[in-house]
Scaffold this active site. Structure first.
Site, mmCIF file in Angstrom:
data_model
loop_
_atom_site.group_PDB
_atom_site.id
_atom_site.type_symbol
_atom_site.label_atom_id
_atom_site.label_comp_id
_atom_site.label_asym_id
_atom_site.label_seq_id
_atom_site.Cartn_x
_atom_site.Cartn_y
_atom_site.Cartn_z
ATOM 1 N N TYR A 125 0.826 -1.219 0.000
ATOM 2 C CA TYR A 125 0.000 0.000 0.000
ATOM 3 C C TYR A 125 0.862 1.272 0.000
ATOM 4 C CZ TYR A 125 -4.428 -2.351 0.034
ATOM 5 O OH TYR A 125 -5.508 -3.097 -0.362
ATOM 6 N N HIS A 157 -15.228 2.344 -1.425
ATOM 7 C CA HIS A 157 -14.144 1.437 -1.020
ATOM 8 C C HIS A 157 -13.037 2.133 -0.241
ATOM 9 C CE1 HIS A 157 -15.407 -1.548 -4.456
ATOM 10 N NE2 HIS A 157 -16.219 -1.574 -3.418
ATOM 11 N N GLY A 197 -15.958 2.873 -16.692
ATOM 12 C CA GLY A 197 -14.722 2.163 -16.373
ATOM 13 C C GLY A 197 -14.814 1.166 -15.243
ATOM 14 N N ALA A 251 -12.391 6.490 -21.294
ATOM 15 C CA ALA A 251 -13.075 7.512 -20.497
ATOM 16 C C ALA A 251 -12.564 8.916 -20.817
ATOM 17 C CB ALA A 251 -12.888 7.213 -19.008
HETATM 18 P P1 OAD Z 1 -11.763 -3.619 -13.015
HETATM 19 O O1 OAD Z 1 -10.290 -3.750 -13.215
HETATM 20 O O2 OAD Z 1 -12.529 -4.851 -12.666
HETATM 21 O O3 OAD Z 1 -12.419 -3.021 -14.337
HETATM 22 C C1 OAD Z 1 -11.850 -1.936 -15.026
HETATM 23 C C2 OAD Z 1 -12.748 -1.564 -16.182
HETATM 24 O O4 OAD Z 1 -12.204 -0.414 -16.792
HETATM 25 C C3 OAD Z 1 -12.859 -2.639 -17.286
HETATM 26 O O5 OAD Z 1 -14.208 -2.786 -17.674
HETATM 27 C C4 OAD Z 1 -12.016 -2.038 -18.418
HETATM 28 O O6 OAD Z 1 -12.497 -2.417 -19.732
HETATM 29 C C5 OAD Z 1 -12.224 -0.565 -18.176
HETATM 30 N N1 OAD Z 1 -11.192 0.323 -18.736
HETATM 31 C C6 OAD Z 1 -9.899 0.096 -18.998
HETATM 32 N N2 OAD Z 1 -9.310 1.193 -19.517
HETATM 33 C C7 OAD Z 1 -10.275 2.145 -19.574
HETATM 34 C C8 OAD Z 1 -10.298 3.509 -20.021
HETATM 35 N N3 OAD Z 1 -9.218 4.115 -20.493
HETATM 36 N N4 OAD Z 1 -11.478 4.172 -19.939
HETATM 37 C C9 OAD Z 1 -12.592 3.575 -19.449
HETATM 38 N N5 OAD Z 1 -12.615 2.309 -19.020
HETATM 39 C C10 OAD Z 1 -11.474 1.604 -19.081
HETATM 40 O O7 OAD Z 1 -11.988 -2.448 -11.954
HETATM 41 P P2 OAD Z 1 -13.272 -2.138 -11.077
HETATM 42 O O8 OAD Z 1 -14.511 -2.581 -11.779
HETATM 43 O O9 OAD Z 1 -13.170 -0.731 -10.647
HETATM 44 O O10 OAD Z 1 -12.121 -3.258 -4.916
HETATM 45 O O11 OAD Z 1 -13.023 -3.074 -9.837
HETATM 46 C C11 OAD Z 1 -13.946 -3.073 -8.784
HETATM 47 C C12 OAD Z 1 -13.251 -3.334 -7.483
HETATM 48 O O12 OAD Z 1 -12.482 -4.540 -7.580
HETATM 49 C C13 OAD Z 1 -12.229 -2.285 -7.086
HETATM 50 O O13 OAD Z 1 -12.806 -1.154 -6.461
HETATM 51 C C14 OAD Z 1 -11.366 -3.053 -6.135
HETATM 52 C C15 OAD Z 1 -11.213 -4.343 -6.891
HETATM 53 O O14 OAD Z 1 -10.943 -5.468 -6.117
HETATM 54 C C16 OAD Z 1 -11.543 -3.031 -3.726
HETATM 55 O O15 OAD Z 1 -10.388 -2.687 -3.622
HETATM 56 C C17 OAD Z 1 -12.467 -3.251 -2.584
#
Ligand code: OAD
Length: 258
Positions: free
Chosen positions: A71, A134, A205, A249
């Site tokens: 971290y 989170h 995203g 995005a």
């Molecule tokens: P993910 O890594 O699961 O998803 C990221 C998303 O962003 C995917 O759908 C990609 O296609 C998209 N992406 C990538 N580049 C992008 C860009 N330039 N513009 C827009 N979208 C883009 O991340 P989260 O869904 O945020 O939890 O993950 C959810 C949670 O899982 C996080 O908050 C974290 C993790 O474990 C905790 O830490 C509690």
């Protein structure tokens, strides 16, 4: 990747313009163009590191030094990053129109920093502040008494050098939600209340794989909101999308909200 066609952007813009109340749900993808890796994509954090070694209360109990080392590294890396055009466009838009609630899964504080950069005044900055589902990478919380404090640089060479609680002397931990932990109750209540009243829901995203966060979009949809998804890839929320704007995005959000 080319931007979605102008007609698709215009249709989604129309849905946002009609809505009195909007809920926005963001995930790691909104910060990808700021240089912060996502979790599940190629090169994603959970592809390189084992979440069970680093992001669970059991891992912290077993080896707090290792968890803090990771971290502290992320804190330093993310501190070097800057809000990108998506964060800035969202902050400007929220500062200038009422009725928008931003709910973020991100712990990088980039929405807050964007609001600080572009808001006309403190009121506009407060309006653009996200509900953090989170937690925050830049805050510490006592693992024993829950005392919270702004976090700084962390020396993770030994348990003795880790941050300790000024109130009770216990070990501080990053104030982020780990796997197996409850989300902050007030944040969840506020997020779902906004989703339940929304007439439009903008999702940017996120794979929509993690609950309860992804439930914000489902709740909005069930309440009759038009769901707009901005993402270059497929997401688990695509089935409920009314508008799917495929793209980055930083490119699509300024077009949509400009
Ligand atoms: P993910 O890594 O699961 O998803 C990221 C998303 O962003 C995917 O759908 C990609 O296609 C998209 N992406 C990538 N580049 C992008 C860009 N330039 N513009 C827009 N979208 C883009 O991340 P989260 O869904 O945020 O939890 O993950 C959810 C949670 O899982 C996080 O908050 C974290 C993790 O474990 C905790 O830490 C509690």
């Amino acid at each position: 990747m080319s931007a979605p066609p102008a007609a698709a952007i215009a249709a989604a813009k129309g849905a946002l313009a009609k809505a009195l109340r909007v809920v926005v749900l963001t995930g790691a993808g909104v910060s990808a163009e700021s240089g912060i890796p996502t979790f599940r994509g190629p090169g994603g954090l959970w592809k390189q590191f084992r979440a069970e070694d680093l992001a669970t209360p059991i891992a912290f109990g077993r080896d707090p030094r290792l968890v803090w080392e990771w971290y502290a590294w992320r804190r330093e890396e993310v501190a070097q990053c800057r809000p990108n055009p998506a964060h800035l466009a969202l902050a400007r838009w929220m500062g200038s129109r009422p009725g928008v609630t931003l709910v973020s899964q991100n712990v990088d504080d980039l929405h807050e920093r964007a609001a600080g950069e572009v808001a006309r005044d403190a009121e506009a900055a407060a309006r653009a502040a996200p509900i953090r589902l989170h937690g925050s990478l830049f805050h510490d919380r006592c693992a024993r008494c829950d005392h919270r404090a702004r976090g700084g640089a962390v020396d993770a060479t030994s348990v003795a050098t880790l941050p300790h609680c000024p109130a009770c002397g216990g070990l501080m931990r990053p104030d982020v939600v780990w796997f197996g932990e409850m989300l902050p109750v007030r944040a969840v209540e506020a997020a779902f209340a906004a989703a339940g009243e929304a007439e439009a829901c903008l999702v940017v995203g996120t794979t929509g794989a993690v609950y309860p966060a992804a439930g914000v979009a489902h709740t909005a949809k069930a309440a009759g909101a038009a769901v707009i998804i901005v993402d270059p890839g497929a997401t688990e929320l695509d089935a409920i999308a009314d508008f799917r704007l495929q793209g980055k995005a930083g490119e699509v959000v300024p077009l949509l909200l400009g």
